[in-house]
Design a protein around this motif. Structure first.
Motif, PDB file in Angstrom:
ATOM      1  N   GLY A  95      15.148  37.038  -1.296  1.00  0.00           N
ATOM      2  CA  GLY A  95      14.610  37.106   0.062  1.00  0.00           C
ATOM      3  C   GLY A  95      13.155  36.679   0.042  1.00  0.00           C
ATOM      4  N   PRO A  96      12.479  36.710   1.220  1.00  0.00           N
ATOM      5  CA  PRO A  96      11.089  36.243   1.299  1.00  0.00           C
ATOM      6  C   PRO A  96      10.166  37.104   0.436  1.00  0.00           C
ATOM      7  CG  PRO A  96      12.011  36.696   3.484  1.00  0.00           C
ATOM      8  CD  PRO A  96      13.004  37.190   2.480  1.00  0.00           C
ATOM      9  N   LEU A  97       9.165  36.453  -0.143  1.00  0.00           N
ATOM     10  CA  LEU A  97       8.237  37.144  -1.042  1.00  0.00           C
ATOM     11  C   LEU A  97       6.799  36.836  -0.632  1.00  0.00           C
ATOM     12  CD1 LEU A  97      10.011  36.040  -4.344  1.00  0.00           C
ATOM     13  CD2 LEU A  97      10.069  38.351  -3.355  1.00  0.00           C
ATOM     14  N   VAL A  98       5.924  37.752  -0.948  1.00  0.00           N
ATOM     15  CA  VAL A  98       4.503  37.524  -0.646  1.00  0.00           C
ATOM     16  C   VAL A  98       3.667  37.823  -1.886  1.00  0.00           C
ATOM     17  CG1 VAL A  98       4.660  38.026   1.829  1.00  0.00           C
ATOM     18  CG2 VAL A  98       4.263  39.895   0.220  1.00  0.00           C
ATOM     19  N   TRP A  99       2.477  37.280  -1.910  1.00  0.00           N
ATOM     20  CA  TRP A  99       1.495  37.636  -2.934  1.00  0.00           C
ATOM     21  C   TRP A  99       0.117  37.535  -2.310  1.00  0.00           C
ATOM     22  CZ3 TRP A  99      -1.701  33.537  -4.828  1.00  0.00           C
ATOM     23  CH2 TRP A  99      -1.266  32.235  -4.555  1.00  0.00           C
ATOM     24  N   HIS A 100      -0.882  38.033  -3.018  1.00  0.00           N
ATOM     25  CA  HIS A 100      -2.214  38.079  -2.419  1.00  0.00           C
ATOM     26  C   HIS A 100      -3.257  37.432  -3.323  1.00  0.00           C
ATOM     27  CE1 HIS A 100      -6.017  39.781  -0.913  1.00  0.00           C
ATOM     28  NE2 HIS A 100      -5.397  39.698   0.251  1.00  0.00           N
ATOM     29  N   ASP A 101      -4.033  36.561  -2.722  1.00  0.00           N
ATOM     30  CA  ASP A 101      -5.136  35.944  -3.455  1.00  0.00           C
ATOM     31  C   ASP A 101      -6.449  36.495  -2.897  1.00  0.00           C
ATOM     32  OD1 ASP A 101      -5.880  33.445  -5.293  1.00  0.00           O
ATOM     33  OD2 ASP A 101      -7.274  33.530  -3.609  1.00  0.00           O
ATOM     34  N   ARG A 102      -7.325  36.928  -3.779  1.00  0.00           N
ATOM     35  CA  ARG A 102      -8.580  37.552  -3.337  1.00  0.00           C
ATOM     36  C   ARG A 102      -9.435  36.606  -2.512  1.00  0.00           C
ATOM     37  NH1 ARG A 102     -11.761  41.304  -7.700  1.00  0.00           N
ATOM     38  NH2 ARG A 102     -10.272  43.019  -7.760  1.00  0.00           N
ATOM     39  N   ALA A 103      -9.330  35.296  -2.782  1.00  0.00           N
ATOM     40  CA  ALA A 103     -10.136  34.330  -2.031  1.00  0.00           C
ATOM     41  C   ALA A 103      -9.371  33.790  -0.823  1.00  0.00           C
ATOM     42  CB  ALA A 103     -10.549  33.171  -2.937  1.00  0.00           C
ATOM     43  N   ALA A 104      -8.103  33.459  -1.008  1.00  0.00           N
ATOM     44  CA  ALA A 104      -7.348  32.776   0.054  1.00  0.00           C
ATOM     45  C   ALA A 104      -6.557  33.737   0.936  1.00  0.00           C
ATOM     46  CB  ALA A 104      -6.402  31.755  -0.568  1.00  0.00           C
ATOM     47  N   GLY A 105      -6.495  35.012   0.558  1.00  0.00           N
ATOM     48  CA  GLY A 105      -5.804  35.990   1.393  1.00  0.00           C
ATOM     49  C   GLY A 105      -4.312  36.065   1.125  1.00  0.00           C
ATOM     50  N   PRO A 106      -3.563  36.686   2.057  1.00  0.00           N
ATOM     51  CA  PRO A 106      -2.125  36.880   1.845  1.00  0.00           C
ATOM     52  C   PRO A 106      -1.364  35.555   1.854  1.00  0.00           C
ATOM     53  CG  PRO A 106      -2.871  37.978   3.873  1.00  0.00           C
ATOM     54  CD  PRO A 106      -4.034  37.216   3.345  1.00  0.00           C
ATOM     55  N   GLN A 107      -0.387  35.435   0.986  1.00  0.00           N
ATOM     56  CA  GLN A 107       0.387  34.195   0.860  1.00  0.00           C
ATOM     57  C   GLN A 107       1.865  34.499   0.943  1.00  0.00           C
ATOM     58  OE1 GLN A 107      -1.252  31.165   0.268  1.00  0.00           O
ATOM     59  NE2 GLN A 107      -3.088  32.427   0.540  1.00  0.00           N
ATOM     60  N   ARG A 108       2.583  33.683   1.708  1.00  0.00           N
ATOM     61  CA  ARG A 108       4.042  33.730   1.648  1.00  0.00           C
ATOM     62  C   ARG A 108       4.447  32.852   0.472  1.00  0.00           C
ATOM     63  NH1 ARG A 108       8.358  30.747   2.782  1.00  0.00           N
ATOM     64  NH2 ARG A 108       7.108  28.975   3.448  1.00  0.00           N
ATOM     65  N   ALA A 109       5.224  33.398  -0.442  1.00  0.00           N
ATOM     66  CA  ALA A 109       5.593  32.606  -1.620  1.00  0.00           C
ATOM     67  C   ALA A 109       6.426  31.402  -1.192  1.00  0.00           C
ATOM     68  CB  ALA A 109       6.370  33.461  -2.610  1.00  0.00           C
ATOM     69  N   ALA A 110       6.017  30.233  -1.645  1.00  0.00           N
ATOM     70  CA  ALA A 110       6.719  28.998  -1.283  1.00  0.00           C
ATOM     71  C   ALA A 110       7.037  28.211  -2.551  1.00  0.00           C
ATOM     72  CB  ALA A 110       5.856  28.173  -0.331  1.00  0.00           C
ATOM     73  N   PRO A 111       7.896  28.786  -3.423  1.00  0.00           N
ATOM     74  CA  PRO A 111       8.168  28.127  -4.704  1.00  0.00           C
ATOM     75  C   PRO A 111       8.863  26.776  -4.528  1.00  0.00           C
ATOM     76  CG  PRO A 111       9.635  30.009  -4.384  1.00  0.00           C
ATOM     77  CD  PRO A 111       8.625  30.058  -3.290  1.00  0.00           C
ATOM     78  N   GLU A 112       9.486  26.571  -3.370  1.00  0.00           N
ATOM     79  CA  GLU A 112      10.144  25.286  -3.130  1.00  0.00           C
ATOM     80  C   GLU A 112       9.140  24.133  -3.169  1.00  0.00           C
ATOM     81  OE1 GLU A 112       9.982  27.802  -1.042  1.00  0.00           O
ATOM     82  OE2 GLU A 112       9.019  27.113   0.803  1.00  0.00           O
ATOM     83  N   ARG A 113       7.865  24.451  -3.015  1.00  0.00           N
ATOM     84  CA  ARG A 113       6.850  23.389  -3.094  1.00  0.00           C
ATOM     85  C   ARG A 113       6.779  22.774  -4.484  1.00  0.00           C
ATOM     86  NH1 ARG A 113       1.581  25.894  -0.266  1.00  0.00           N
ATOM     87  NH2 ARG A 113       2.643  26.699   1.562  1.00  0.00           N
ATOM     88  N   LEU A 114       7.159  23.552  -5.485  1.00  0.00           N
ATOM     89  CA  LEU A 114       7.180  23.002  -6.840  1.00  0.00           C
ATOM     90  C   LEU A 114       8.571  22.545  -7.246  1.00  0.00           C
ATOM     91  CD1 LEU A 114       4.487  24.867  -6.986  1.00  0.00           C
ATOM     92  CD2 LEU A 114       4.771  24.472  -9.408  1.00  0.00           C
ATOM     93  N   GLY A 115       9.557  22.999  -6.496  1.00  0.00           N
ATOM     94  CA  GLY A 115      10.931  22.574  -6.781  1.00  0.00           C
ATOM     95  C   GLY A 115      11.516  23.299  -7.980  1.00  0.00           C
ATOM     96  N   ASP A 116      12.628  22.758  -8.486  1.00  0.00           N
ATOM     97  CA  ASP A 116      13.353  23.394  -9.592  1.00  0.00           C
ATOM     98  C   ASP A 116      12.624  23.139 -10.917  1.00  0.00           C
ATOM     99  OD1 ASP A 116      15.127  24.053  -7.633  1.00  0.00           O
ATOM    100  OD2 ASP A 116      16.810  22.897  -8.421  1.00  0.00           O
ATOM    101  N   VAL A 117      11.641  23.959 -11.204  1.00  0.00           N
ATOM    102  CA  VAL A 117      10.817  23.739 -12.400  1.00  0.00           C
ATOM    103  C   VAL A 117      11.615  23.992 -13.679  1.00  0.00           C
ATOM    104  CG1 VAL A 117       8.595  24.257 -11.304  1.00  0.00           C
ATOM    105  CG2 VAL A 117       9.976  26.116 -12.276  1.00  0.00           C
ATOM    106  N   VAL A 118      11.158  23.401 -14.754  1.00  0.00           N
ATOM    107  CA  VAL A 118      11.743  23.634 -16.081  1.00  0.00           C
ATOM    108  C   VAL A 118      11.268  24.992 -16.586  1.00  0.00           C
ATOM    109  CG1 VAL A 118      11.631  22.891 -18.498  1.00  0.00           C
ATOM    110  CG2 VAL A 118      11.931  21.193 -16.681  1.00  0.00           C
ATOM    111  N   LEU A 119      12.203  25.816 -17.056  1.00  0.00           N
ATOM    112  CA  LEU A 119      11.807  27.113 -17.625  1.00  0.00           C
ATOM    113  C   LEU A 119      11.950  27.142 -19.141  1.00  0.00           C
ATOM    114  CD1 LEU A 119      12.958  29.818 -15.084  1.00  0.00           C
ATOM    115  CD2 LEU A 119      10.773  28.648 -15.299  1.00  0.00           C
ATOM    116  N   ALA A 120      12.708  26.204 -19.700  1.00  0.00           N
ATOM    117  CA  ALA A 120      12.828  26.126 -21.161  1.00  0.00           C
ATOM    118  C   ALA A 120      13.294  24.722 -21.517  1.00  0.00           C
ATOM    119  CB  ALA A 120      13.831  27.153 -21.658  1.00  0.00           C
TER     120      ALA A 120
END
Ligand code: GLU
Length: 288
Positions: free
Chosen positions: A168-193
């Motif tokens: 489901g939707p996820l959020v994280w917080h950056d001290r400089a940029a403020g609250p962020q909605r996680a948008a991992p699709e911007r990086l796409g299907d990254v390699v994990l191994a």
């Protein structure tokens, strides 16, 4: 986050000499810990056994100590913890969010997808077009990794869309940029191994920050986008989410970001030219 539990870290890769940009990142994390009455850790990110060299690691420890930084022992060296990353990978496979990919860099470039937004600095190149994604359905999560290890270039990728369906939707917080909605699709299907390395930058950094109890991840703004993926991995692996502070990168007089190839900015070279630690700290943007 209670102040007493603040834990920061500097996580360099020993692929070259430490320069002013690294000094800035290290001092940033160190100061954040000091100001907050917290702890500062150093982690050596040396999963790339080809590019990382023990000589660079020795030099970077020397340079950081010369700069006046102190860190807790023992230092975590990622190359000594491949089992932790394998275990995390196995959990992700069991969730059905990984698939094997045999595309070469050339295949991916030929598919003509746009590069990642911003420069994420982790060498992933263009967004993966998803060519091998259909193999996920036939990918047996219980099969031993070696059975998918044979063959040409082989990587395990994260099926981001499928993973997001689970979390489901996820959020994280950056001290400089403020609250962020996680948008991992911007990086796409990254390699994990990869076939020869049972982990990746994204996987090992996420696992280690959790295992080491890091509560505030400070790092350059070039890695801002990577955090979207790290947040997704935390949710999939049931790991806590630290706070983040992505800071601007130090640039040269011409506005260009400093790189390891700029030998003149190496801490060792500045030291040899007669700079004191205080002068280098100041040049790295920190006034004592
Ligand atoms: N090892 C990475 C680098 O050298 C930094 C990782 C991080 O801070 O998350 O750029």
């Amino acid at each position: 986050m209670s102040v007493a539990s603040l834990v920061t870290r500097f996580a360099p890769s020993p692929t070259g000499l430490l320069h002013l940009g690294h000094a800035h990142a290290a001092l940033f994390a160190w100061h954040a810990a000091r100001i907050g009455g917290g702890r500062f850790l150093l982690r050596i990110e040396d999963i790339d056994r080809q590019r990382c060299q023990p000589a660079f690691e020795r030099r970077l420890l020397e340079d950081l100590a010369w700069l006046g930084l102190e860190w807790e022992q023992p230092v975590r060296r990622q190359s000594e913890h491949f089992d932790d990353y394998r275990a995390a990978l196995a959990r992700l496979r069991a969730r059905g969010v990984l698939y094997p990919c045999r595309c070469s860099r050339k295949d991916i470039a030929a598919a003509g997808h746009a590069p990642h937004p911003g420069e994420d600095g982790v060498g992933d190149g263009p967004i993966y077009p998803g060519t091998c994604r259909p193999t996920r359905r036939s990918f047996d999560p219980a099969a031993d990794l070696p059975t998918v290890d044979r063959g040409e270039p082989l990587a395990l990728r994260l099926d981001v869309a499928r993973a997001l369906e689970q979390t489901g939707p996820l959020v994280w917080h950056d001290r400089a940029a403020g609250p962020q909605r996680a948008a991992p699709e911007r990086l796409g299907d990254v390699v994990l191994a990869r076939k020869d390395t049972p982990t990746s930058y994204h996987l090992s950094v996420t696992v280690d920050d959790a295992l080491q109890g890091v509560t505030l991840v400070t790092r350059g703004a070039d890695l801002f986008h990577a955090t979207h993926i790290h947040r997704l991995l935390q949710a999939l692996l049931d790991l806590p989410t630290p706070g983040y502070h992505h800071h601007p990168l130090l640039t040269d007089a011409g506005g260009r970001r400093l790189a390891k190839r700029d030998g003149a900015q190496a801490i060792g070279a500045l030291r040899a030219a007669g700079y004191t630690p205080e002068m280098v700290r100041n040049a790295a943007g920190f006034v004592d």
